[in-house]
Scaffold this active site. Structure first.
Site, PDB file in Angstrom:
ATOM      1  N   GLY A   1       2.758  -1.111   4.138  1.00  0.00           N
ATOM      2  CA  GLY A   1       2.862   0.262   3.767  1.00  0.00           C
ATOM      3  C   GLY A   1       4.391   0.794   3.534  1.00  0.00           C
ATOM      4  O   GLY A   1       5.111   0.524   2.698  1.00  0.00           O
TER       5      GLY A   1
ATOM      6  N   GLY B   1       2.600   2.480  10.764  1.00  0.00           N
ATOM      7  CA  GLY B   1       3.809   3.366  10.485  1.00  0.00           C
ATOM      8  C   GLY B   1       4.538   3.863  11.712  1.00  0.00           C
ATOM      9  O   GLY B   1       5.197   4.862  11.916  1.00  0.00           O
TER      10      GLY B   1
ATOM     11  N   ASN C   1       0.865  -1.403   0.212  1.00  0.00           N
ATOM     12  CA  ASN C   1       0.125  -0.145  -0.029  1.00  0.00           C
ATOM     13  C   ASN C   1       0.999   1.314   0.080  1.00  0.00           C
ATOM     14  O   ASN C   1       1.665   1.752   0.883  1.00  0.00           O
ATOM     15  CB  ASN C   1      -1.083  -0.024   1.273  1.00  0.00           C
ATOM     16  N   TRP C   2       1.008   1.832  -1.190  1.00  0.00           N
ATOM     17  CA  TRP C   2       2.032   3.084  -1.201  1.00  0.00           C
ATOM     18  C   TRP C   2       1.499   4.276  -0.607  1.00  0.00           C
ATOM     19  O   TRP C   2       2.070   5.367  -0.452  1.00  0.00           O
ATOM     20  CB  TRP C   2       2.106   3.259  -2.726  1.00  0.00           C
ATOM     21  N   LYS C   3       0.172   4.392  -0.245  1.00  0.00           N
ATOM     22  CA  LYS C   3      -0.359   5.490   0.316  1.00  0.00           C
ATOM     23  C   LYS C   3      -0.137   6.657  -0.597  1.00  0.00           C
ATOM     24  O   LYS C   3      -0.222   6.442  -1.736  1.00  0.00           O
ATOM     25  CB  LYS C   3      -0.034   5.731   1.805  1.00  0.00           C
TER      26      LYS C   3
ATOM     27  N   SER D   1       3.540  -2.118  10.298  1.00  0.00           N
ATOM     28  CA  SER D   1       4.930  -2.198  10.353  1.00  0.00           C
ATOM     29  C   SER D   1       5.698  -3.315   9.911  1.00  0.00           C
ATOM     30  O   SER D   1       6.326  -3.733  10.847  1.00  0.00           O
ATOM     31  CB  SER D   1       5.454  -1.609  11.738  1.00  0.00           C
TER      32      SER D   1
ATOM     33  N   GLU E   1      -6.460   5.020   8.065  1.00  0.00           N
ATOM     34  CA  GLU E   1      -6.302   6.698   7.636  1.00  0.00           C
ATOM     35  C   GLU E   1      -7.702   7.354   7.088  1.00  0.00           C
ATOM     36  O   GLU E   1      -7.696   8.472   7.185  1.00  0.00           O
ATOM     37  CB  GLU E   1      -4.999   6.691   6.754  1.00  0.00           C
TER      38      GLU E   1
ATOM     39  N   HIS F   1      -9.514   1.724   5.584  1.00  0.00           N
ATOM     40  CA  HIS F   1      -8.178   1.854   6.171  1.00  0.00           C
ATOM     41  C   HIS F   1      -8.456   2.798   7.116  1.00  0.00           C
ATOM     42  O   HIS F   1      -8.984   3.902   7.114  1.00  0.00           O
ATOM     43  CB  HIS F   1      -7.284   2.452   4.889  1.00  0.00           C
TER      44      HIS F   1
ATOM     45  N   GLU G   1      -5.327  -4.413  10.804  1.00  0.00           N
ATOM     46  CA  GLU G   1      -4.340  -3.469  10.977  1.00  0.00           C
ATOM     47  C   GLU G   1      -4.530  -2.772  12.210  1.00  0.00           C
ATOM     48  O   GLU G   1      -5.144  -1.793  12.455  1.00  0.00           O
ATOM     49  CB  GLU G   1      -4.301  -2.469   9.733  1.00  0.00           C
TER      50      GLU G   1
END
Ligand code: PGA
Length: 258
Positions: free
Chosen positions: A239, A178, A9-11, A218, A99, A97, A172
């Site tokens: 990520g 992160g 997942n590149w975000k 992570s 975020e 997600h 998650e």
């Protein structure tokens, strides 16, 4: 033999040039890699999905968007709907997600609508669930995850009970995303087993066993093996560590060798 899923997942990372280099390298890697038991999914920003397809259409790499609209075509500025993804051959979409839940106030109800949009377009949602640190401290992690999952799948006639998975789940824990903190492999296993049990209450046993359960938070080359070693961990949603090509490949290689 089990199939592992390694999803990056590149975000909101990489410019177009950097994305192109990555896709080219990945296409080259796939020419010789043994991917019979490992599924690679890349979730770049939607802007790069068509470019990704140009480079990767001959490979077995699957593409996913990072989100989708809860509406179908229409006057929704800035949004991308499920049928648009389908029309450019993107089979997956991440939804829910943390975020998105946090920065865009996405509720479980909205996430269910997104889920339904995807399933109606024959796309596969990768549904993210997970508790915050505060919720874990208050021992509410199971209740939170149950709520997130059931509000989407319970009494949902869009979910067909078949052995081909109609959706994936990514557990998650928000506190691990992160942050460099990872759930212990045992903590991940306990939650994944619980999720599997919840699934079996809405689906037949064989269908609930077919749903891939990914762990995210992570994950990196140093800890992926132990996580994938757990009975109910079928893969990882990665990520930060998926952005560096060599790290991403190293995690794919770990899965291949398991
Ligand atoms: P991370 O992110 O690997 O950087 O912790 C995981 C995710 O948010 O999917």
């Amino acid at each position: 033999m089990r199939k592992y899923v390694i999803a990056g997942n590149w975000k909101m990372n990489k410019n177009a040039e950097e994305a192109e280099v990555f896709f080219k390298q990945l296409a080259d890697y796939c020419e010789t890699a043994d991917l019979n038991h490992t599924e690679i999914i890349v979730c770049p920003p939607s802007l790069y999905l068509m470019m990704a397809n140009d480079f990767l259409y001959e490979s077995s790499v699957m593409l996913s968007s990072q989100d989708v609209s809860s509406n179908n075509y229409g006057a929704y500025t800035g949004e991308i709907c499920a049928d648009m993804l389908r029309s450019i051959n993107v089979p997956y979409s991440v939804i829910g997600h943390s975020e998105r839940r946090k920065y865009h106030n996405e509720s479980n109800e909205i996430i269910r609508e997104k889920f339904d949009q995807l399933v109606s377009a024959n796309l596969i949602p990768i549904l993210c669930v997970g508790e915050t640190w505060e919720e874990r401290e208050h021992k509410q992690e199971f209740e939170v995850v149950k709520n997130q999952l059931e509000s989407v799948i319970k009494n949902n006639e869009n979910i067909s009970d078949r052995e081909l998975p109609t959706f994936y789940i990514a557990y998650e824990p928000v506190w691990a995303i992160g942050t460099g903190k990872t759930a212990t492999p045992n903590d991940a296993q306990i939650m994944h087993k619980y999720i599997r049990k919840l699934l079996s209450q809405s689906l037949s046993r064989s269908s609930s066993e077919a749903i891939p359960l990914l762990y995210g938070g992570s994950v990196k080359p140093e800890n992926i093996k132990e996580l994938l070693n757990q009975d109910d961990v079928d893969g990882a949603l990665i990520g930060g560590a998926s952005l560096k090509f060599s790290d991403f490949i190293s995690m794919i290689e770990t899965a291949i060798k398991m």
